[in-house]
Design a protein around this motif. Sequence first.
Motif, PDB file in Angstrom:
ATOM      1  N   GLU A 127      39.510  35.514  31.857  1.00 41.65           N
ATOM      2  CA  GLU A 127      40.013  36.857  32.110  1.00 41.65           C
ATOM      3  C   GLU A 127      39.224  37.533  33.228  1.00 41.65           C
ATOM      4  N   LEU A 128      37.900  37.382  33.178  1.00 44.80           N
ATOM      5  CA  LEU A 128      37.042  37.984  34.196  1.00 44.80           C
ATOM      6  C   LEU A 128      37.355  37.427  35.590  1.00 44.80           C
ATOM      7  N   VAL A 129      37.442  36.110  35.705  1.00 43.95           N
ATOM      8  CA  VAL A 129      37.695  35.467  36.998  1.00 43.95           C
ATOM      9  C   VAL A 129      39.100  35.803  37.488  1.00 43.95           C
ATOM     10  N   TYR A 130      40.073  35.728  36.594  1.00 42.30           N
ATOM     11  CA  TYR A 130      41.455  36.013  36.967  1.00 42.30           C
ATOM     12  C   TYR A 130      41.583  37.457  37.467  1.00 42.30           C
ATOM     13  N   GLN A 131      40.983  38.394  36.745  1.00 40.89           N
ATOM     14  CA  GLN A 131      41.045  39.808  37.117  1.00 40.89           C
ATOM     15  C   GLN A 131      40.380  40.033  38.484  1.00 40.89           C
ATOM     16  N   MET A 132      39.269  39.329  38.720  1.00 38.18           N
ATOM     17  CA  MET A 132      38.552  39.490  39.989  1.00 38.18           C
ATOM     18  C   MET A 132      39.405  39.006  41.168  1.00 38.18           C
ATOM     19  N   VAL A 133      40.062  37.870  41.004  1.00 38.16           N
ATOM     20  CA  VAL A 133      40.916  37.346  42.073  1.00 38.16           C
ATOM     21  C   VAL A 133      42.136  38.251  42.244  1.00 38.16           C
ATOM     22  N   LEU A 134      42.672  38.741  41.158  1.00 33.82           N
ATOM     23  CA  LEU A 134      43.817  39.649  41.216  1.00 33.82           C
ATOM     24  C   LEU A 134      43.470  40.923  41.979  1.00 33.82           C
ATOM     25  N   GLU A 135      42.298  41.469  41.729  1.00 34.47           N
ATOM     26  CA  GLU A 135      41.860  42.688  42.424  1.00 34.47           C
ATOM     27  C   GLU A 135      41.618  42.442  43.918  1.00 34.47           C
ATOM     28  N   GLY A 175      36.653  24.941  54.639  1.00 32.18           N
ATOM     29  CA  GLY A 175      35.323  24.683  55.180  1.00 32.18           C
ATOM     30  C   GLY A 175      34.462  23.974  54.157  1.00 32.18           C
ATOM     31  N   MET A 176      33.311  24.559  53.874  1.00 37.69           N
ATOM     32  CA  MET A 176      32.374  23.953  52.924  1.00 37.69           C
ATOM     33  C   MET A 176      32.643  24.395  51.481  1.00 37.69           C
ATOM     34  N   GLY A 177      33.543  25.325  51.278  1.00 33.34           N
ATOM     35  CA  GLY A 177      33.796  25.845  49.942  1.00 33.34           C
ATOM     36  C   GLY A 177      35.270  25.856  49.615  1.00 33.34           C
ATOM     37  N   ASN A 178      35.602  26.534  48.524  1.00 29.28           N
ATOM     38  CA  ASN A 178      36.981  26.639  48.077  1.00 29.28           C
ATOM     39  C   ASN A 178      37.434  28.089  48.136  1.00 29.28           C
ATOM     40  N   THR A 179      38.710  28.275  48.337  1.00 27.92           N
ATOM     41  CA  THR A 179      39.326  29.594  48.227  1.00 27.92           C
ATOM     42  C   THR A 179      40.237  29.546  47.018  1.00 27.92           C
ATOM     43  N   VAL A 180      40.132  30.536  46.171  1.00 24.37           N
ATOM     44  CA  VAL A 180      40.928  30.589  44.953  1.00 24.37           C
ATOM     45  C   VAL A 180      42.166  31.445  45.232  1.00 24.37           C
ATOM     46  N   LEU A 181      43.323  30.917  44.864  1.00 25.39           N
ATOM     47  CA  LEU A 181      44.599  31.609  45.048  1.00 25.39           C
ATOM     48  C   LEU A 181      45.295  31.715  43.697  1.00 25.39           C
ATOM     49  N   LEU A 182      45.914  32.821  43.451  1.00 32.85           N
ATOM     50  CA  LEU A 182      46.742  32.950  42.254  1.00 32.85           C
ATOM     51  C   LEU A 182      48.063  32.270  42.499  1.00 32.85           C
ATOM     52  N   THR A 183      48.572  31.562  41.499  1.00 28.92           N
ATOM     53  CA  THR A 183      49.843  30.871  41.660  1.00 28.92           C
ATOM     54  C   THR A 183      50.963  31.601  40.980  1.00 28.92           C
TER      55      THR A 183
END
Length: 183
Positions: A127-135, A175-183
Amino acid sequence: MIRIPSRPRSELLAIGIFVAAITVLVTQFITATPAAVAVGDESTRIGSLGWQFTLRDAALIAISSYAAGGSTIALLNGAESTSSTVADTERTDPSAQQSTDESSNELLQARREEWETVSERLTSNEELVYQMVLEADGVLPQSEIVDRTDLSKATVSRTLDSLEAKNLAERKRHGMGNTVLLT
């Protein structure tokens, strides 16, 4: 609307040179003169040793090879610049940008409306991670999630694995990391 770019004259010229060069090469190799071994004054033919090229044949083969290689390089460089030009056009074209912004805003609004039902089936870390990406409007580097929370890298990674398994998020290599996207 998807725009299909027209081919510039330089690219058409490179294609023409490539086709002509390959045609010359194939013709030269097909019509090569067989080399024969002759014995004595009467020129009795004993056997064939392979193929023989005259100086003219060798020059045509060399020129055609360079032309084919040069046109291939020009076509490959043109393909790279065309793809970057299309991407630049999409970034600078106001109508394309506006339609992209509108569709992403609609998607985010729909995602925010879904939030109530989605949050019921998530653990606290999810929930915390999802909310952070959503914001962050649905896109956030994974390293930012680690920096903004008290969660370790491993915990964030496991949490994102879980969100991906539930088809709620997706990680893209950047690059050297990942980008998180909501699907």
